[in-house]
Design a protein around this motif. Structure first.
Motif, mmCIF file in Angstrom:
data_model
loop_
_atom_site.group_PDB
_atom_site.id
_atom_site.type_symbol
_atom_site.label_atom_id
_atom_site.label_comp_id
_atom_site.label_asym_id
_atom_site.label_seq_id
_atom_site.Cartn_x
_atom_site.Cartn_y
_atom_site.Cartn_z
ATOM 1 N N VAL A 10 0.800 -1.327 0.075
ATOM 2 C CA VAL A 10 -0.015 0.019 -0.190
ATOM 3 C C VAL A 10 0.881 1.438 0.031
ATOM 4 C CG1 VAL A 10 -1.720 1.093 1.377
ATOM 5 C CG2 VAL A 10 -1.721 -1.225 1.211
ATOM 6 N N PHE A 11 0.708 2.283 -0.929
ATOM 7 C CA PHE A 11 1.414 3.390 -1.200
ATOM 8 C C PHE A 11 0.370 4.533 -1.227
ATOM 9 C CE2 PHE A 11 3.804 -0.006 -2.662
ATOM 10 C CZ PHE A 11 5.100 0.051 -2.523
ATOM 11 N N PRO A 12 0.265 4.870 -0.195
ATOM 12 C CA PRO A 12 -0.909 6.364 -0.099
ATOM 13 C C PRO A 12 -0.420 7.434 -1.142
ATOM 14 C CG PRO A 12 -0.592 5.448 2.067
ATOM 15 C CD PRO A 12 0.555 5.065 1.168
ATOM 16 N N ALA A 13 -1.260 7.837 -1.946
ATOM 17 C CA ALA A 13 -1.113 8.981 -2.779
ATOM 18 C C ALA A 13 -1.502 10.279 -1.812
ATOM 19 C CB ALA A 13 -1.920 9.070 -3.990
ATOM 20 N N MET A 14 -0.405 10.816 -1.277
ATOM 21 C CA MET A 14 -0.758 11.704 -0.207
ATOM 22 C C MET A 14 -1.149 13.157 -0.836
ATOM 23 S SD MET A 14 2.700 11.841 1.847
ATOM 24 C CE MET A 14 2.303 12.847 3.045
ATOM 25 N N CYS A 15 -1.987 13.811 0.203
ATOM 26 C CA CYS A 15 -2.655 14.994 -0.298
ATOM 27 C C CYS A 15 -1.447 16.319 0.237
ATOM 28 C CB CYS A 15 -3.712 15.349 0.886
ATOM 29 S SG CYS A 15 -4.904 14.291 0.740
ATOM 30 N N THR A 16 -1.584 17.143 -0.295
ATOM 31 C CA THR A 16 -0.743 18.597 -0.102
ATOM 32 C C THR A 16 -1.354 19.470 0.587
ATOM 33 O OG1 THR A 16 0.503 18.253 -2.006
ATOM 34 C CG2 THR A 16 0.569 20.247 -0.639
ATOM 35 N N PRO A 17 -1.253 19.561 2.287
ATOM 36 C CA PRO A 17 -2.215 20.581 2.886
ATOM 37 C C PRO A 17 -1.740 21.979 2.736
ATOM 38 C CG PRO A 17 -0.331 19.548 4.229
ATOM 39 C CD PRO A 17 -0.268 18.980 3.011
ATOM 40 N N PHE A 18 -2.739 22.907 2.678
ATOM 41 C CA PHE A 18 -2.485 24.268 2.551
ATOM 42 C C PHE A 18 -2.875 25.070 3.662
ATOM 43 C CE2 PHE A 18 -3.481 22.773 -1.860
ATOM 44 C CZ PHE A 18 -1.897 23.132 -2.115
ATOM 45 N N ASP A 19 -2.136 26.402 4.018
ATOM 46 C CA ASP A 19 -2.578 27.127 5.130
ATOM 47 C C ASP A 19 -3.908 28.112 4.562
ATOM 48 O OD1 ASP A 19 -1.518 29.285 3.998
ATOM 49 O OD2 ASP A 19 0.271 29.331 5.480
ATOM 50 N N GLU A 20 -4.294 28.957 5.359
ATOM 51 C CA GLU A 20 -5.532 30.067 5.153
ATOM 52 C C GLU A 20 -4.779 30.801 3.976
ATOM 53 O OE1 GLU A 20 -6.384 31.934 8.776
ATOM 54 O OE2 GLU A 20 -7.330 30.388 9.500
ATOM 55 N N ASP A 21 -3.745 30.980 3.675
ATOM 56 C CA ASP A 21 -3.111 31.782 2.485
ATOM 57 C C ASP A 21 -2.708 31.021 1.311
ATOM 58 O OD1 ASP A 21 -3.302 34.514 3.992
ATOM 59 O OD2 ASP A 21 -1.502 33.609 5.143
ATOM 60 N N GLU A 22 -3.104 29.729 1.233
ATOM 61 C CA GLU A 22 -2.843 28.818 0.314
ATOM 62 C C GLU A 22 -1.364 28.408 0.211
ATOM 63 O OE1 GLU A 22 -4.749 29.471 -3.348
ATOM 64 O OE2 GLU A 22 -6.668 29.373 -2.619
ATOM 65 N N ARG A 23 -0.739 28.372 1.197
ATOM 66 C CA ARG A 23 0.675 28.243 1.384
ATOM 67 C C ARG A 23 0.736 27.001 1.764
ATOM 68 N NH1 ARG A 23 2.873 33.274 4.950
ATOM 69 N NH2 ARG A 23 1.318 32.356 6.039
ATOM 70 N N ILE A 24 1.610 25.996 1.285
ATOM 71 C CA ILE A 24 1.792 24.839 1.969
ATOM 72 C C ILE A 24 2.106 24.573 3.290
ATOM 73 C CG2 ILE A 24 3.128 22.578 1.745
ATOM 74 C CD1 ILE A 24 3.937 23.547 -1.376
ATOM 75 N N ASP A 25 1.455 23.757 3.931
ATOM 76 C CA ASP A 25 1.525 23.629 5.382
ATOM 77 C C ASP A 25 2.553 22.440 5.559
ATOM 78 O OD1 ASP A 25 1.388 22.933 8.003
ATOM 79 O OD2 ASP A 25 -0.899 23.128 8.234
ATOM 80 N N PHE A 26 3.846 22.782 5.807
ATOM 81 C CA PHE A 26 4.842 21.670 5.710
ATOM 82 C C PHE A 26 4.694 20.836 7.029
ATOM 83 C CE2 PHE A 26 6.553 24.513 2.352
ATOM 84 C CZ PHE A 26 6.811 23.204 1.261
ATOM 85 N N GLU A 27 4.470 21.532 8.236
ATOM 86 C CA GLU A 27 4.360 20.741 9.525
ATOM 87 C C GLU A 27 3.202 19.822 9.394
ATOM 88 O OE1 GLU A 27 3.622 21.779 13.948
ATOM 89 O OE2 GLU A 27 3.709 23.432 13.024
ATOM 90 N N THR A 28 2.222 20.270 9.082
ATOM 91 C CA THR A 28 1.120 19.322 8.808
ATOM 92 C C THR A 28 1.430 18.120 7.690
ATOM 93 O OG1 THR A 28 -0.726 20.875 9.330
ATOM 94 C CG2 THR A 28 -1.229 18.887 8.135
#
Length: 313
Positions: A10-28
């Protein structure tokens, strides 16, 4: 090269999380990668279609790959690096390799609608230049072009082309490719959660999964049981996950899965335009399915100590 990744499981196709300004939320993003690794998945696939790669800059793309690599310890990271421009796909692939990716996932060129000979040239150009195991990704509903079985078999002979992600919905075609590449070091992976179990039954080795973002343990249990030949158990879990499979595709992926991630507390449902949040008419049904899986799943209880799918072979 000799493929140093076992594309089984199993290899999850990961989501890319964004913050309120649509920047990538790297911590999440990193927290999510660690959650999935702990759940027992066999690898991670960032910046594919589910990761909204179409709305990321090249620099963002590479930073996501680097971030996931830095977050995990023992699972391979297969970076989505496809494009409808061969030069662009090659550049992304080279940059992902430099960042430390263990393998690449390459969607077939979309919109251009190349002939089969053009597809062969496209994938071979990248495989000749980048010494990493590569998976070609067939999803005609997004690209407008099918990677035909003859083309897949021809590509399988290249030492760096290690697998085929099947999302055509054509189980006959998937089975033919698995049959005709049995003597190659070549994996056939489902790209459609609802067809993961049937794909394994005709020779597939696992799945690059959207649902595994939400239910990694159950997905690993299903795939592990199927790879062990316990189809009764695998079928039981497949049906338990059936409602989730359907709810995750009521609108364009990754809209529903990001909503599911938010409901579960794994990350925000924010999308970059032109994608939008899940329609309200679907949210209650999705939440109900997630609640049922979380509170009433006998399979979840039975498989609380299930080993990763690849280890069950």
């Amino acid at each position: 090269m000799t493929h140093d990744i076992d594309f089984t499981g199993v290899f999850p196709a990961m989501c890319t999380p964004f913050d309120e300004d649509e920047r990538i939320d790297f911590e999440t993003l990193q927290t999510d990668a660690q959650r999935l690794e702990t759940a027992g998945v066999d690898g991670l696939v960032p910046v594919g279609s589910t990761g909204e790669s179409a709305t990321l800059t090249h620099d963002e793309h590479v930073r996501v790959v680097e971030s996931v690599i830095d977050a995990v310890e023992d699972v391979p990271v297969i970076a989505g690096t496809g494009s409808n421009n061969t030069r662009e796909a090659l550049e992304l692939s080279e940059r992902a390799a430099e960042a430390g990716a263990d393998g690449l996932l390459l969607i077939s060129p979309y919109y251009n609608k190349p002939e089969q000979r053009g597809l062969v040239e496209h994938f071979r150009t990248i495989a000749d230049a980048v010494d990493l195991p590569q998976i070609v990704y067939n999803v005609p509903s997004r690209t407008g072009r099918n990677i035909e079985p003859d083309t897949a078999v021809e590509l399988a002979s290249h030492e760096n082309i290690a697998g085929y992600k099947a999302a055509s919905g054509d189980l006959g075609q998937i089975g033919e490719i698995a049959e005709r590449t049995m003597d190659e070091d070549f994996a056939v992976l489902s790209g459609d959660d609802a067809l993961t179990l049937p794909t394994i039954s005709v020779g597939g080795t696992g799945t690059i999964s959207v649902a595994a973002n939400v239910e990694p343990e159950l997905t690993c249990a299903m795939v592990g049981a199927a790879l062990d030949g316990d189809y009764a158990r695998a079928q039981e879990i497949h049906h338990e996950l059936g409602d989730l499979f359907r709810e995750l595709f009521v609108e364009t992926n990754p809209i529903p899965v990001k909503e599911a991630m938010e409901i579960r507390g794994y990350g925000p449902a924010r999308m970059r335009s032109p994608l939008s949040r899940l329609s309200e008419e679907y949210r209650d049904d999705l939440e109900a399915v997630l609640d049922d899986l979380e509170t009433t799943s006998p399979a979840a209880a039975d498989d609380s100590n299930v080993e990763p799918a690849a280890e069950g072979e």
